[in-house]
Structure formats: C-alpha cells, structure tokens
Design an enzyme around this catalytic site. Structure first.
Site, PDB file in Angstrom:
ATOM      1  N   ASP A  10       0.893  -1.181   0.129  1.00  0.00           N
ATOM      2  CA  ASP A  10      -0.245  -0.096  -0.153  1.00  0.00           C
ATOM      3  C   ASP A  10       0.841   1.217   0.053  1.00  0.00           C
ATOM      4  O   ASP A  10       2.328   1.264   0.185  1.00  0.00           O
ATOM      5  CB  ASP A  10      -0.848  -0.187   1.110  1.00  0.00           C
ATOM      6  CG  ASP A  10      -2.217   0.925   1.267  1.00  0.00           C
ATOM      7  OD1 ASP A  10      -2.140   1.392  -0.046  1.00  0.00           O
ATOM      8  OD2 ASP A  10      -2.803   1.283   2.149  1.00  0.00           O
ATOM      9  N   GLU A  51       1.953   3.906  -4.025  1.00  0.00           N
ATOM     10  CA  GLU A  51       1.544   2.745  -4.261  1.00  0.00           C
ATOM     11  C   GLU A  51       2.464   1.655  -4.917  1.00  0.00           C
ATOM     12  O   GLU A  51       2.576   0.586  -4.459  1.00  0.00           O
ATOM     13  CB  GLU A  51      -0.210   2.512  -4.698  1.00  0.00           C
ATOM     14  CG  GLU A  51      -0.941   3.214  -3.715  1.00  0.00           C
ATOM     15  CD  GLU A  51      -2.336   3.540  -4.345  1.00  0.00           C
ATOM     16  OE1 GLU A  51      -3.447   3.414  -3.608  1.00  0.00           O
ATOM     17  OE2 GLU A  51      -2.606   3.703  -5.590  1.00  0.00           O
ATOM     18  N   ASP A  76      -5.309  -2.794  -2.317  1.00  0.00           N
ATOM     19  CA  ASP A  76      -6.352  -2.136  -2.314  1.00  0.00           C
ATOM     20  C   ASP A  76      -6.534  -1.161  -3.508  1.00  0.00           C
ATOM     21  O   ASP A  76      -7.314  -0.322  -3.466  1.00  0.00           O
ATOM     22  CB  ASP A  76      -6.932  -1.590  -1.229  1.00  0.00           C
ATOM     23  CG  ASP A  76      -6.015  -0.538  -0.595  1.00  0.00           C
ATOM     24  OD1 ASP A  76      -5.832   0.561  -1.153  1.00  0.00           O
ATOM     25  OD2 ASP A  76      -5.637  -0.715   0.502  1.00  0.00           O
ATOM     26  N   ASP A 125      -1.347  -0.967   5.270  1.00  0.00           N
ATOM     27  CA  ASP A 125      -1.494   0.348   5.358  1.00  0.00           C
ATOM     28  C   ASP A 125      -0.796   1.077   6.855  1.00  0.00           C
ATOM     29  O   ASP A 125      -0.514   2.198   6.709  1.00  0.00           O
ATOM     30  CB  ASP A 125      -2.925   0.640   5.706  1.00  0.00           C
ATOM     31  CG  ASP A 125      -3.558   1.996   5.651  1.00  0.00           C
ATOM     32  OD1 ASP A 125      -3.164   3.085   4.924  1.00  0.00           O
ATOM     33  OD2 ASP A 125      -4.206   2.264   7.076  1.00  0.00           O
ATOM     34  N   HIS A 216       1.903  10.407  25.983  1.00  0.00           N
ATOM     35  CA  HIS A 216       1.391  11.039  24.808  1.00  0.00           C
ATOM     36  C   HIS A 216       2.684  11.714  24.247  1.00  0.00           C
ATOM     37  O   HIS A 216       3.420  12.053  24.708  1.00  0.00           O
ATOM     38  CB  HIS A 216       0.361  11.831  24.634  1.00  0.00           C
ATOM     39  CG  HIS A 216       0.348  13.033  25.322  1.00  0.00           C
ATOM     40  ND1 HIS A 216       1.029  14.215  25.019  1.00  0.00           N
ATOM     41  CD2 HIS A 216      -0.188  13.234  26.906  1.00  0.00           C
ATOM     42  CE1 HIS A 216       0.986  15.354  26.081  1.00  0.00           C
ATOM     43  NE2 HIS A 216       0.335  14.642  27.071  1.00  0.00           N
ATOM     44  N   GLU A 300      -5.593  12.770  32.249  1.00  0.00           N
ATOM     45  CA  GLU A 300      -4.851  13.795  33.004  1.00  0.00           C
ATOM     46  C   GLU A 300      -5.592  14.200  34.089  1.00  0.00           C
ATOM     47  O   GLU A 300      -6.737  14.517  34.035  1.00  0.00           O
ATOM     48  CB  GLU A 300      -4.264  14.685  31.845  1.00  0.00           C
ATOM     49  CG  GLU A 300      -3.387  15.715  32.284  1.00  0.00           C
ATOM     50  CD  GLU A 300      -1.829  15.147  33.070  1.00  0.00           C
ATOM     51  OE1 GLU A 300      -2.256  14.247  33.977  1.00  0.00           O
ATOM     52  OE2 GLU A 300      -0.946  15.348  32.651  1.00  0.00           O
TER      53      GLU A 300
END
Length: 418
Positions: A10, A51, A76, A125, A216, A300
């Site tokens: 992909d 691709e 795809d 992907d 994060h 948080e």
C-alpha cells in the site's frame, strides 16, 4: 517450483501530492506468517507513485526470500492491480517507470494480482502510515515460517532511531536488499535466565500483570509550557509528537520480543480519552495490531482554572497556590484536582486491569501526572514526591503488579530523546 508467497502493499500521500510513504509485507501463503516488512517515507509524491513504490518494495522482499516463489500480490489500489495485470494502460511517466521496475523484480509468469478492500489491507496501510509518521525507513525480516517453534527472527528488530526516522544498522542495508542476511545478522544465542538480573524475586511462582505506561507525544501546549489537563479534549499532537508516538510504539512492540524478553508481549491497549493520548495510542495500536480501548480514569489531572496557562501566568494570578499544589500533592487546583485525586482514580483503573487477569501485558497510554500517579502509588511514595518524577513526551515505563500487592518498576526511559 518455488514456494507460495503473498505480498500485501500500500501507499499513501497526505495531500496527493504531499508527504507520502509506502508499506509492504510478505506472508507465507500456507501459514499466513509474516516473513518481511518494508516501509519508507518518500517525500512529496502522489498517492499512485507511493502505491507503486510499495509494490516494488514488496516484490523485492519476496524475491529475497525465494527468487523462484510464486507470488500473489494483494492491494486495495484498483489502478495498480489492473495496470500490472495488463488490463489497463499506464499513461503517467512515473508510474510507467515504476511498473517496469516492478515487472523486472520477478518474471511476470511468477506474479499474479488481486484487488482487496481497504479493510483487508490494513497491515500494509499501517506500515505506510508508520513511515509517514516517522519520516524514516523500515526493514524487518523474520524467520522462515518452517523454523523450529519458539524461534522468531533472523535478526533482532532493533533499528536505531536517528532524527525523525528509523535507520538500519551500518552494513545491514545491503544484505536486506539482496535478501541474503549475513552471518553477522543472525540473532545471537544469549542465555536468558527466567528471572533477569535486577528483577523482583518471587518464590511462589505467582504471575503479575505487566503495565506499560506510555505518555503521549508532544503537543503545541507542551511546546508552550502550558498546563494541559482533562477539562478540554485537545490539543492534537505536533509533527514531532507523531514521531515520538511512533518511536514509543516501536519500543513497545519489542517488549517480549527482543527487549525484556521475560515479559509477555502486549495484548491490550487502553488510553485516556484525551485527543493527544488517543492519537498516541492509535500509533501503538497500528504497530501491535490491537484495538484501543478508552478509560476515563487514565485521563490527565483536571487543572480547573489553570487550564491552558503557563506556570508564570499561574504563579502571577494564584500567589503560592501552584507551589503548594506541587509540594503537597494533596492541594486541589482551583476548580480541578490534586495529584492525590489522580492517584486514586488511576490506581482504581490499574486494580481493575489486575482483577481481569495476570500473566499478560497491557499498554496504558496517558499523561505526565497520570504516569507519575501510577508510579507513585505502585512504589508507595507519598503524593508530595510525585512531582519529582520526570515523564517526557513519548516516554515508556513498565510496572508489574501482583495480586498480593507486590509491585516492580522497570526503569525504561524515552526512546525519542538522546
């Protein structure tokens, strides 16, 4: 006649043309085992070029495994499948060049093409998105599907992160491109004790719950030094924050594989509901192939009226209050929470995970104060000491929790920082 392989490929472009990358993997057709993964950031190109580039990389990886293999390519992209099958003409020069390059990798008689829905091409992907997130290159090779049980890789998956990408170790790229891993690439046969040095001693055989705490990645408020709590859903990650998330995901992926090999591999992910934590958790989920759950208890701290303000701004308006909030751990932010409050809800969330079963690893993606609270409660440090725990963006820490209340903290660090 060679073996049967499946190539899943992909590519994507964020803008078309825009920042682009490809992903490809090779599976054993009989077992479905992944034998190789390839991905690369391409710079500014079109979606179709990305691709086709993924197709070329996947075919080259398949040739490296077995140049006589019969290969089924699943993509795809209707355009690539139809053009490579000879049913549609190729008009664009770049795609014509890449199509010719793909046709030279393996004899056309050995390769067939099949279109699949996008949902069935998620692994390729995810690799393409990882390359675009990190701006780097990925080349991972795995053992043959017929290898003895318990042996997984031809080489350890310890690509060194440099800058914004994933770089190969010196001298390794040539072997990967040729598909012939050299003797120096073989995984060394280390003696791995059942209880590694430095691990907590247990004499009853009780299994713990392993919790991988991930903070994060960077956000605009991280850069500004502003207090970013749970009273608003945003902000999103910055570009650097996405890189940090991908690098943390790569480290988490290695737990139970070639890092901390005595630990179970991660089998579940739960995250704070905040946008930044969800984005980071999705990067981890893509790397592990796991669904991300959400638990409000891992949000948080609620900063109340301090939300979005910098430390100097808070100090100017609430003389002495922020210092007491940090120093005591029990002082409540105006309209918000104390660190001890966060500790109560985070610990309740961890105890629920523990009650659902031991002998497994769960990834919890959250925030600085949330991670401090989890670690503080685990090692029975008073809330007044939690502000002294440094938790950089994208950092990883590992807790082990036993049903009898025993705990262990593994010092890990921050893969995105030098």
């Amino acid at each position: 006649m060679g073996r049967s392989l499946i190539v899943e490929a992909d590519g994507g472009s964020r803008g078309n043309p825009g920042p682009a990358g490809y992903g490809a993997l090779v599976r054993d057709a009989a077992t479905g085992a992944v034998l190789a993964e390839r991905a690369r950031y391409l710079g500014i190109v079109s979606n179709n070029v990305a691709e086709y580039s993924g197709l070329v990389a996947g075919l080259e990886a398949a040739r490296g495994i077995d140049p006589e293999a019969r290969v089924l390519v699943r993509m795809d992209s209707k355009l690539v499948v139809e053009q490579m099958s000879g049913r549609w003409k190729i008009k664009h020069d770049d795609m014509r060049r890449l199509a010719a390059e793909a046709a030279r990798v393996l004899p056309p008689s050995q390769v067939s093409y099949e279109w699949v829905p996008r949902a069935d091409n998620s692994a390729a992907d995810a690799l393409a998105n990882e390359a675009m997130d990190t701006g780097g290159t990925i080349a991972r090779d795995y053992l043959d599907a017929d290898a003895p049980a318990g042996v997984e890789r031809t080489r350890q998956d310890d690509d060194a992160h440099q800058g914004n990408g994933t770089a190969s170790r010196p001298g390794e790229e040539e072997d990967r491109d040729a598909g012939r891993p050299g003797a120096a690439d073989a995984a060394p046969a280390f003696d791995t004790p059942s209880r590694p040095s430095g691990a907590r001693a247990r004499f009853d055989g009780a299994e713990p719950l392993t919790v991988v705490l991930v903070r994060h990645g960077q956000t605009p408020l991280t850069v500004a030094g502003a207090y970013s709590g749970s009273s608003v859903p945003g902000p999103s990650l910055t570009a650097r924050g996405r890189v940090q998330a991908a690098q943390a995901a790569d480290l988490v992926y290695r737990i139970g594989r070639d890092r901390w090999t005595d630990l179970p591999r991660p089998s579940a992910i739960v995250a704070s509901p905040m946008v930044r934590a969800q984005e980071t958790a999705r990067a981890v989920g893509r790397r592990l192939g796991l669904h991300v759950g959400t638990d409000d208890r891992f949000a948080e701290v609620h900063f109340g009226e301090w939300e979005g303000l910098t430390a100097p701004q808070i100090a100017e308006r609430w003389d002495g209050h922020p210092e007491r909030w940090l120093a005591s751990g029990t002082e409540v932010a105006p309209g918000g929470e104390s660190m001890a409050d966060v500790g109560d809800r985070v610990w309740a969330g961890l105890q629920d995970l523990l009650a659902r079963g031991t002998g497994r690893t769960v990834v919890v993606v959250g925030h600085a104060v949330q991670v401090r609270a989890a670690v503080g409660r685990a090692i029975e440090a008073p809330p007044s000491r939690w502000a002294g725990f440094r938790v950089p963006p994208g950092s990883v820490s590992i807790l082990r929790l036993w049903a009898d209340g025993a705990t262990e903290l593994t010092v890990v660090g921050c893969p995105s920082e030098p």
